[in-house]
Enzyme design. Structure first.
Site, PDB file in Angstrom:
ATOM      1  N   ASP A  99     -15.890 -20.749  11.406  1.00  0.00           N
ATOM      2  CA  ASP A  99     -14.875 -21.795  11.331  1.00  0.00           C
ATOM      3  C   ASP A  99     -14.771 -22.508  12.692  1.00  0.00           C
ATOM      4  O   ASP A  99     -15.777 -23.029  13.167  1.00  0.00           O
ATOM      5  CB  ASP A  99     -13.556 -21.163  10.874  1.00  0.00           C
ATOM      6  N   TYR A 206      -6.927 -29.389  15.496  1.00  0.00           N
ATOM      7  CA  TYR A 206      -7.043 -30.498  14.545  1.00  0.00           C
ATOM      8  C   TYR A 206      -6.718 -31.834  15.205  1.00  0.00           C
ATOM      9  O   TYR A 206      -7.300 -32.870  14.847  1.00  0.00           O
ATOM     10  CB  TYR A 206      -6.174 -30.211  13.321  1.00  0.00           C
ATOM     11  N   HIS A 267     -14.198 -17.773   2.289  1.00  0.00           N
ATOM     12  CA  HIS A 267     -14.263 -18.296   3.654  1.00  0.00           C
ATOM     13  C   HIS A 267     -14.439 -17.206   4.707  1.00  0.00           C
ATOM     14  O   HIS A 267     -15.068 -17.439   5.740  1.00  0.00           O
ATOM     15  CB  HIS A 267     -12.973 -19.072   3.929  1.00  0.00           C
TER      16      HIS A 267
END
Length: 288
Positions: A99, A206, A267
């Protein structure tokens, strides 16, 4: 398990280490995670490797920024890791990324190639994903990437332990194929994200990635140098946020990549299928 606070560049990073012999392997976590996401592998492999699991800048028990930041993307994390390896006296390591940590690992291999012997990814997003982020059927998955850039996100999610738990349970369950994978450690996860500044630290990723992601969606990904080190990708077949079919983009960025899939995971391969993940890591880095 040894825990240390190590000064690097303009911050201080928390580092968990276990094992004193064997190949040194740097473990780079994602979001919504911190160093403890690697415990299933650390517990299984500490007798074969020197395992190093830092909290990335702003995450876990690493130093926090007092204000939101938009300059802590993959390159920043990579430079932190280069400084950390220098502080630890390590000239070259194996690197495992997942990730956020997968982006950081790629940046480390490009910016400081002499430090990276080989790379293992438990999913490997690349700039080539581009417009697939907002394709029909996926656009509804990425709402959080915009929400978490808003100033109110930290206040809303962190209103109480209950609101924090509701928010993170969504991701830990929805992104997992084995829905109970995080249940034994769930309260530890909420303890982590309720610490002052820990929501902001993750959300800053982000903010920092937004311009690059939008450019990639528009068909203008940031040019990148190909990665030459031997690379292994073991992708969760049922990952809803970093889809396994995106593995087709990997050869555009790596000269020597072997790709395989974990059929029982989404994930979080390293948490959902830790025995399989440990076998892949051990085989690739020469532990067994």
């Amino acid at each position: 398990m040894r825990h240390r606070q190590i000064a690097v560049r303009d911050t201080t990073l928390h580092v968990a280490e276990i094992g004193s012999g064997g190949t040194p392997v740097l473990l780079l976590h994602g979001w919504p995670e911190f160093w403890a996401t690697w415990l299933p592998l650390m517990n299984r492999l500490h007798d074969q490797f020197h395992l190093i699991a830092p909290d990335l800048r702003g995450f876990g028990d690493s130093e926090k920024s007092a204000v939101p930041r938009s300059d802590v993307g993959a390159n920043s994390h990579a430079d932190d890791m280069a400084a950390l390896l220098g502080a630890l006296g390590l000239e070259s390591v194996g690197v495992v990324g997942h990730d956020v940590g997968a982006y950081a690992a790629q940046a480390l291999a490009r910016r400081h190639p002499q430090l990276v012997d080989r790379l293992l990814f438990f999913n490997c997003p690349t700039a080539s994903v581009g417009g697939a982020w907002v394709h029909h059927g996926h656009v509804n998955e990425v709402w959080y990437q915009s929400f978490q850039q808003l100033g109110l996100a930290e206040a809303l999610v962190g209103t109480s332990r209950e609101t924090c738990a509701l928010y993170f349970r969504h991701f830990l369950e929805h992104w997992s194929h084995r829905k109970d994978a995080f249940e034994p450690a769930f309260e530890l996860w909420i303890d982590n994200f309720m610490k002052p500044g820990n929501l902001r630290g993750g959300f800053d990723w982000y903010r920092s990635q937004n311009a690059l992601r939008l450019a990639a969606i528009d068909g203008h990904p940031t040019p990148s140098v190909r990665i030459h080190q031997p690379t292994r990708v073991h992708w969760g077949r049922h990952d809803p946020i970093l889809k396994s079919e995106w593995s087709a983009f990997v050869p555009e960025h790596f000269d020597d990549a072997r790709i395989s899939f974990c059929e029982s995971a989404g994930h979080f391969v390293h948490v959902e299928a830790p025995d399989e993940a440990a076998d892949v890591l051990a085989e690739f880095f020469g532990g067994r």
